[in-house]
Design a protein around this motif. Structure first.
Motif, PDB file in Angstrom:
ATOM      1  N   ASP A  30       0.938   7.168  10.431  1.00  0.00           N
ATOM      2  CA  ASP A  30       1.475   5.926  11.001  1.00  0.00           C
ATOM      3  C   ASP A  30       1.700   4.763  10.072  1.00  0.00           C
ATOM      4  O   ASP A  30       2.729   4.134  10.340  1.00  0.00           O
ATOM      5  N   ARG A  31       1.152   4.557   9.047  1.00  0.00           N
ATOM      6  CA  ARG A  31       1.431   3.573   8.151  1.00  0.00           C
ATOM      7  C   ARG A  31       2.560   3.703   7.026  1.00  0.00           C
ATOM      8  O   ARG A  31       3.299   2.843   6.685  1.00  0.00           O
ATOM      9  N   TYR A  32       2.729   5.118   6.863  1.00  0.00           N
ATOM     10  CA  TYR A  32       3.928   5.361   6.100  1.00  0.00           C
ATOM     11  C   TYR A  32       4.700   6.684   6.401  1.00  0.00           C
ATOM     12  O   TYR A  32       4.369   7.868   6.082  1.00  0.00           O
ATOM     13  N   PRO A  33       5.379   6.485   7.262  1.00  0.00           N
ATOM     14  CA  PRO A  33       6.291   7.265   7.894  1.00  0.00           C
ATOM     15  C   PRO A  33       7.355   7.965   7.117  1.00  0.00           C
ATOM     16  O   PRO A  33       7.700   9.227   7.114  1.00  0.00           O
ATOM     17  N   PHE A  36      -6.030  12.568  -3.442  1.00  0.00           N
ATOM     18  CA  PHE A  36      -5.382  13.803  -3.151  1.00  0.00           C
ATOM     19  C   PHE A  36      -6.265  14.488  -2.150  1.00  0.00           C
ATOM     20  O   PHE A  36      -5.808  15.151  -0.944  1.00  0.00           O
ATOM     21  N   TYR A  37      -7.650  14.510  -2.066  1.00  0.00           N
ATOM     22  CA  TYR A  37      -8.502  15.200  -1.087  1.00  0.00           C
ATOM     23  C   TYR A  37      -8.560  14.510   0.151  1.00  0.00           C
ATOM     24  O   TYR A  37      -9.083  14.933   1.190  1.00  0.00           O
ATOM     25  N   LYS A  38      -8.240  13.309  -0.037  1.00  0.00           N
ATOM     26  CA  LYS A  38      -8.647  12.416   1.370  1.00  0.00           C
ATOM     27  C   LYS A  38      -7.502  11.887   2.032  1.00  0.00           C
ATOM     28  O   LYS A  38      -7.641  11.195   2.853  1.00  0.00           O
ATOM     29  N   ASN A  39      -6.491  12.442   1.392  1.00  0.00           N
ATOM     30  CA  ASN A  39      -5.194  12.231   2.493  1.00  0.00           C
ATOM     31  C   ASN A  39      -4.726  13.542   2.511  1.00  0.00           C
ATOM     32  O   ASN A  39      -4.069  14.132   1.641  1.00  0.00           O
ATOM     33  N   SER A  40      -4.783  13.948   3.981  1.00  0.00           N
ATOM     34  CA  SER A  40      -3.904  15.334   4.420  1.00  0.00           C
ATOM     35  C   SER A  40      -2.734  15.447   4.297  1.00  0.00           C
ATOM     36  O   SER A  40      -2.332  16.543   4.198  1.00  0.00           O
ATOM     37  N   LEU A  41      -1.773  14.346   4.088  1.00  0.00           N
ATOM     38  CA  LEU A  41      -0.368  14.347   3.719  1.00  0.00           C
ATOM     39  C   LEU A  41      -0.300  15.048   2.475  1.00  0.00           C
ATOM     40  O   LEU A  41       0.838  15.878   2.283  1.00  0.00           O
TER      41      LEU A  41
END
Length: 226
Positions: free
Chosen positions: A63-66, A116-121
């Motif tokens: 949402d914040r970084y489309p 890395f591990y806490k951002n699913s993107l």
């Protein structure tokens, strides 16, 4: 380079930004912004603005970084992060005709792991790593192991492989080498890696009480990848 005249690095930067087709996205931990001796500004100074984009933060939601979300879903996007699931970048032979995108996380190893591990993107792009035994030239900052590289060095090595141009690495490393030389001339000392200090009995800090951290120390001494 925004440095004092006596230690100006501008003569060591390329006269014109390097012509590359690969676009870098540097995901920078906020703590890196406050560090005086950073390598990412030098990297950015070597590349066109549209080929080196820096995003600062710990958490990156769609949402914040489309734009970042779109990049992560692009099949031509790679993320440089070592691990069991990572493919050696040198082994990727099917280079597409359209430009590649490389995501690199900038921070300490613990900060990079958290991002890395806490951002699913960041689990969407293909994960790659560099297979190298080269020691870091960023000798004014302590690295975990002898072969850990700074963000600038990782980017230089990755771009050299993806662009198939060995001169890229030499050009990007030049300002880093000058930076370290200037700092050493003005009182800085060479920082050996934590691995080197532990193996040679030179580590002068108290050993951690935390069992997990102590185990990581043991792995470094035994030369086991962590």
């Amino acid at each position: 380079c925004s440095r004092p005249q006596k230690v100006c690095l501008c003569p060591f930067l390329p006269i014109h930004p390097l012509k590359v087709s690969t676009c870098l996205y540097i995901i920078q931990h906020p703590a890196e912004e406050s560090r005086v001796l950073r390598t990412v500004p030098l990297l950015a100074a070597c590349l066109p603005p549209d080929k080196c984009k820096i995003l600062v933060g710990r958490r990156f939601s769609e949402d914040r970084y489309p734009e970042l979300a779109t990049v992560c879903r692009n099949p031509n996007t790679l993320i440089l992060y070592p691990g069991a699931e990572a493919t050696n970048l040198e082994e990727i032979t099917a280079i597409p005709s359209s430009p590649l995108v490389m995501i690199i996380i900038d921070g300490t190893w613990s900060q990079a792991k958290d991002i890395f591990y806490k951002n699913s993107l960041f689990r969407l792009p293909k994960q790659v790593q560099l297979k190298t035994n080269i020691s870091s030239q960023y000798v004014i900052r302590t690295q975990p192991t002898n072969t850990c590289l700074s963000t600038l060095e990782c980017a230089a090595a990755a771009l050299t492989i993806m662009e198939k141009n060995k001169s890229i690495q030499e050009t990007i490393l030049r300002p880093l080498q000058a930076l370290c030389s200037f700092q050493l001339q003005h009182g800085a000392q060479i920082h050996h890696s934590k691995e080197h200090l532990l193996k040679n009995g030179l580590y002068d800090k108290p050993m951690p009480k935390n069992k997990r951290k102590l185990r990581r120390m043991e792995l470094l001494v035994n030369n086991i990848k962590i």
